[in-house]
Design a protein around this motif. Structure first.
Motif, PDB file in Angstrom:
ATOM      1  N   ARG A 304       0.825  -1.207   0.000  1.00 33.19           N
ATOM      2  CA  ARG A 304       0.000   0.000   0.000  1.00 33.19           C
ATOM      3  C   ARG A 304       0.857   1.254   0.000  1.00 33.19           C
ATOM      4  N   ILE A 305       0.220   2.369  -0.310  1.00 32.50           N
ATOM      5  CA  ILE A 305       0.832   3.694  -0.177  1.00 32.50           C
ATOM      6  C   ILE A 305      -0.036   4.497   0.796  1.00 32.50           C
ATOM      7  N   ILE A 306       0.592   5.081   1.810  1.00 29.99           N
ATOM      8  CA  ILE A 306      -0.103   5.899   2.804  1.00 29.99           C
ATOM      9  C   ILE A 306       0.482   7.302   2.763  1.00 29.99           C
ATOM     10  N   TRP A 307      -0.352   8.295   2.942  1.00 31.13           N
ATOM     11  CA  TRP A 307       0.141   9.668   3.049  1.00 31.13           C
ATOM     12  C   TRP A 307      -0.479  10.341   4.264  1.00 31.13           C
ATOM     13  N   ASP A 308       0.167  11.377   4.750  1.00 32.88           N
ATOM     14  CA  ASP A 308      -0.419  12.177   5.832  1.00 32.88           C
ATOM     15  C   ASP A 308      -0.081  13.648   5.650  1.00 32.88           C
ATOM     16  N   GLY A 309      -0.914  14.489   6.225  1.00 34.10           N
ATOM     17  CA  GLY A 309      -0.677  15.923   6.311  1.00 34.10           C
ATOM     18  C   GLY A 309      -1.175  16.374   7.670  1.00 34.10           C
ATOM     19  N   TYR A 310      -0.402  17.179   8.376  1.00 35.88           N
ATOM     20  CA  TYR A 310      -0.766  17.529   9.751  1.00 35.88           C
ATOM     21  C   TYR A 310      -0.485  19.002  10.045  1.00 35.88           C
ATOM     22  N   TYR A 311      -1.203  19.497  11.059  1.00 38.31           N
ATOM     23  CA  TYR A 311      -1.057  20.890  11.481  1.00 38.31           C
ATOM     24  C   TYR A 311      -1.258  20.931  12.993  1.00 38.31           C
ATOM     25  N   ASN A 312      -0.241  21.370  13.718  1.00 38.27           N
ATOM     26  CA  ASN A 312      -0.302  21.507  15.178  1.00 38.27           C
ATOM     27  C   ASN A 312      -0.153  22.980  15.554  1.00 38.27           C
ATOM     28  N   TYR A 313      -0.928  23.406  16.536  1.00 35.74           N
ATOM     29  CA  TYR A 313      -0.920  24.817  16.945  1.00 35.74           C
ATOM     30  C   TYR A 313      -0.819  24.902  18.462  1.00 35.74           C
ATOM     31  N   ASN A 314       0.154  25.676  18.943  1.00 36.84           N
ATOM     32  CA  ASN A 314       0.321  25.885  20.378  1.00 36.84           C
ATOM     33  C   ASN A 314      -0.614  27.001  20.847  1.00 36.84           C
ATOM     34  N   LEU A 315      -1.738  26.624  21.442  1.00 39.45           N
ATOM     35  CA  LEU A 315      -2.704  27.606  21.935  1.00 39.45           C
ATOM     36  C   LEU A 315      -2.135  28.385  23.107  1.00 39.45           C
ATOM     37  N   LYS A 316      -1.379  27.681  23.955  1.00 42.09           N
ATOM     38  CA  LYS A 316      -0.668  28.255  25.095  1.00 42.09           C
ATOM     39  C   LYS A 316       0.668  27.538  25.187  1.00 42.09           C
ATOM     40  N   PRO A 317       1.592  28.035  26.045  1.00 35.60           N
ATOM     41  CA  PRO A 317       2.875  27.333  26.164  1.00 35.60           C
ATOM     42  C   PRO A 317       2.731  25.867  26.541  1.00 35.60           C
ATOM     43  N   ASP A 318       1.660  25.511  27.292  1.00 35.40           N
ATOM     44  CA  ASP A 318       1.483  24.125  27.718  1.00 35.40           C
ATOM     45  C   ASP A 318       0.220  23.491  27.142  1.00 35.40           C
ATOM     46  N   LEU A 319      -0.290  24.043  26.034  1.00 33.47           N
ATOM     47  CA  LEU A 319      -1.523  23.517  25.449  1.00 33.47           C
ATOM     48  C   LEU A 319      -1.406  23.514  23.925  1.00 33.47           C
ATOM     49  N   GLN A 320      -1.558  22.315  23.336  1.00 33.17           N
ATOM     50  CA  GLN A 320      -1.421  22.185  21.887  1.00 33.17           C
ATOM     51  C   GLN A 320      -2.626  21.458  21.298  1.00 33.17           C
ATOM     52  N   ALA A 321      -3.112  21.946  20.169  1.00 32.61           N
ATOM     53  CA  ALA A 321      -4.169  21.276  19.409  1.00 32.61           C
ATOM     54  C   ALA A 321      -3.594  20.872  18.058  1.00 32.61           C
ATOM     55  N   GLY A 322      -4.047  19.732  17.554  1.00 31.81           N
ATOM     56  CA  GLY A 322      -3.511  19.274  16.286  1.00 31.81           C
ATOM     57  C   GLY A 322      -4.496  18.433  15.505  1.00 31.81           C
ATOM     58  N   LEU A 323      -4.302  18.395  14.187  1.00 31.57           N
ATOM     59  CA  LEU A 323      -5.128  17.591  13.302  1.00 31.57           C
ATOM     60  C   LEU A 323      -4.233  16.943  12.256  1.00 31.57           C
ATOM     61  N   MET A 324      -4.395  15.633  12.081  1.00 33.07           N
ATOM     62  CA  MET A 324      -3.667  14.897  11.049  1.00 33.07           C
ATOM     63  C   MET A 324      -4.660  14.224  10.119  1.00 33.07           C
ATOM     64  N   LEU A 325      -4.509  14.452   8.822  1.00 32.21           N
ATOM     65  CA  LEU A 325      -5.290  13.764   7.806  1.00 32.21           C
ATOM     66  C   LEU A 325      -4.465  12.608   7.269  1.00 32.21           C
ATOM     67  N   LEU A 326      -5.120  11.470   7.041  1.00 29.25           N
ATOM     68  CA  LEU A 326      -4.435  10.291   6.534  1.00 29.25           C
ATOM     69  C   LEU A 326      -5.193   9.716   5.349  1.00 29.25           C
ATOM     70  N   GLY A 327      -4.465   9.155   4.398  1.00 35.48           N
ATOM     71  CA  GLY A 327      -5.091   8.532   3.250  1.00 35.48           C
ATOM     72  C   GLY A 327      -4.302   7.322   2.795  1.00 35.48           C
ATOM     73  N   ALA A 328      -4.965   6.412   2.121  1.00 36.09           N
ATOM     74  CA  ALA A 328      -4.325   5.216   1.589  1.00 36.09           C
ATOM     75  C   ALA A 328      -4.854   4.949   0.183  1.00 36.09           C
ATOM     76  N   ASP A 329      -4.021   4.322  -0.657  1.00 44.66           N
ATOM     77  CA  ASP A 329      -4.444   4.048  -2.029  1.00 44.66           C
ATOM     78  C   ASP A 329      -5.346   2.822  -2.119  1.00 44.66           C
ATOM     79  N   LYS A 330      -5.428   2.033  -1.031  1.00 42.69           N
ATOM     80  CA  LYS A 330      -6.261   0.838  -1.037  1.00 42.69           C
ATOM     81  C   LYS A 330      -7.037   0.742   0.263  1.00 42.69           C
ATOM     82  N   SER A 331      -8.144   0.008   0.227  1.00 41.81           N
ATOM     83  CA  SER A 331      -8.906  -0.287   1.445  1.00 41.81           C
ATOM     84  C   SER A 331      -8.834  -1.786   1.699  1.00 41.81           C
ATOM     85  N   PHE A 332      -8.924  -2.163   2.976  1.00 37.23           N
ATOM     86  CA  PHE A 332      -8.777  -3.565   3.344  1.00 37.23           C
ATOM     87  C   PHE A 332      -9.880  -3.952   4.327  1.00 37.23           C
ATOM     88  N   GLY A 333     -11.025  -4.339   3.791  1.00 33.89           N
ATOM     89  CA  GLY A 333     -12.084  -4.878   4.626  1.00 33.89           C
ATOM     90  C   GLY A 333     -13.112  -3.888   5.112  1.00 33.89           C
TER      91      GLY A 333
END
Length: 431
Positions: A304-333
């Motif tokens: 398979r081929i997998i890809w990702d793209g992500y974005y993390n943001y430091n809301l405060k010095p001790d607080l982080q929010a993040g989002l990662m998108l993932l995709g694959a060229d095939k599905s399995f089940g």
């Protein structure tokens, strides 16, 4: 494609991406220039920090400029200053610029001069590569023979896990794990690392006791401006959402704003893989993307081929929010190709500081094609795709003893079967 041709193509691609010559293209004719000796300015900064009590020089040394410390020793002293000031890998103290406190300007200047050595030690953060070793400790009281530097450390962990939900995964286990680490200095640019692991299960459902089944041995060092890790080592891809286990191969990191990483070799299940990624760190954001190629392996994973793209943001010095998108060229089940992981992280665990803590809340939606060996302690690797919540809490009980608690409530995408996991462990870090 035959095994030898596949690996040759991958290794050649990695080397070409780095701009490194291939065999037969002048590889022997490209000597790597030696790193310069520590500058006079760095010596003055170390002297200043020592006189103000921020660092302690090795016994018998008072005049830094005449001590002729190596770059490795100056890096040790820089780490002393960073730890004393509470300076993080980004050069900040408590989320604020590091030059706002006494000793901060000198330490930041040292951090810049010895940037490559600090990255080699793992102190300039690289969240995709697991070195299995803590950064080397401060300079010893006695200056050691440069040709015989080595370090032993160990880790002892007890864990309990209980799975529930569907009868398919209604079991529990408890395990005592011991790990022994060795770090040896080969020269000013290269270090060798080793790790051996022993496991004893008390309530095992699937696993048996093992001696050295999980082991690692590899080298890490500088090749020009690149950091190279080669051998059998721990590798994390996609923040562990795609792969988190042992790999046999090579990983190369280079560049700064942006940073690049390329890896190639075999997974723990003897499946060939290659990856290439780019990341940008520009406070308060950290973002990037990568592509991963996996071949068939002994764990019944298909090519398979997998890809990702992500974005993390430091809301405060001790607080982080993040989002990662993932995709694959095939599905399995489960018939799906796209997924994501959202996270909210507060605090940062520091095993050497009593009372430090970290909270990590995540929501997962990952089709089975988007991961090979997931980092979570939940049931992801037993499911054909999954979605649901994961929560982790870590707390330093006393210096070098850390409590960790995790809970997962997941549903399998293919069947809708629910799987819950409660995981508890205590880890003692030694050395």
């Amino acid at each position: 494609m035959e095994r030898g041709r596949w690996q040759g193509t991958v290794w050649g691609t990695v080397l070409l991406a780095l701009g490194l010559p291939l065999a037969g293209e002048g590889a022997v004719k490209q000597p790597v220039p030696p790193l310069p000796a520590p500058s006079a300015g760095a010596c003055r900064q170390i002297q200043n920090l020592a006189e103000r009590g921020f660092i302690r020089l090795p016994a018998g040394y008072q005049d830094v400029e005449n001590a002729h410390f190596t770059r490795e020793e100056m890096t040790d002293l820089t780490l002393q200053a960073m730890e004393r000031l509470g300076m993080d890998a980004h050069g900040k103290i408590g989320g604020q610029p590091g030059d706002t406190v006494p000793g901060g300007k000198e330490t930041l200047a040292l951090r810049q001069e010895f940037y490559r050595e600090l990255r080699n030690r793992g102190m300039i953060e690289d969240g995709t590569l697991l070195t299995d070793m803590k950064p080397s400790s401060e300079a010893s009281d006695e200056r050691k023979d440069e040709d015989r530097k080595y370090k032993f450390s160990a880790e002892l962990r007890y864990n309990y896990v209980k799975h529930s939900g569907s009868p398919r995964w209604d079991w529990r286990d408890s395990c005592l794990r011991a790990r022994l680490f060795l770090e040896a200095k080969l020269n000013d640019k290269w270090h060798a690392y080793g790790m051996g692991e022993i496991n004893h299960h008390f309530l095992s459902h699937h696993k048996q006791d093992d001696w050295l089944e999980n082991r690692r041995i590899y080298v890490r060092g500088m090749m020009g401006d690149a950091i190279v890790t080669a051998g059998m080592y721990g590798l994390e891809l996609g923040e562990g959402n795609i792969y988190s286990s042992t790999a046999k191969g090579v990983t190369v990191n280079w560049g700064d704003r942006p940073e690049f990483e390329a890896s190639a070799g075999e997974t723990k299940a003897d499946g060939k893989f290659a990856s290439y990624g780019v990341a940008m760190k520009r406070d308060p954001v950290f973002y990037g993307a990568a592509v991963y190629l996996f071949d068939k392996d002994d764990w019944d994973h298909q090519k398979r081929i997998i890809w990702d793209g992500y974005y993390n943001y430091n809301l405060k010095p001790d607080l982080q929010a993040g989002l990662m998108l993932l995709g694959a060229d095939k599905s399995f089940g489960d018939g799906k190709h796209m997924g994501f992981v959202a996270k909210l992280v507060r605090g940062r665990i520091k095993s050497w500081i009593r009372g430090s803590q970290e909270w990590d809340l995540r929501y997962y939606y990952q089709p089975s094609g988007t991961y090979i060996a997931h980092t979570m302690s939940g049931l992801a690797d037993y499911m054909t795709g999954f979605r649901g919540l994961g929560f982790q809490y870590q707390y330093t009980l006393v210096p070098n003893i850390v409590l960790n608690a995790e809970y997962y409530d997941l549903k399998e995408l293919a069947t809708g079967d629910r799987g819950r996991t409660l995981w508890l462990d205590v880890t003692w870090f030694m050395g």
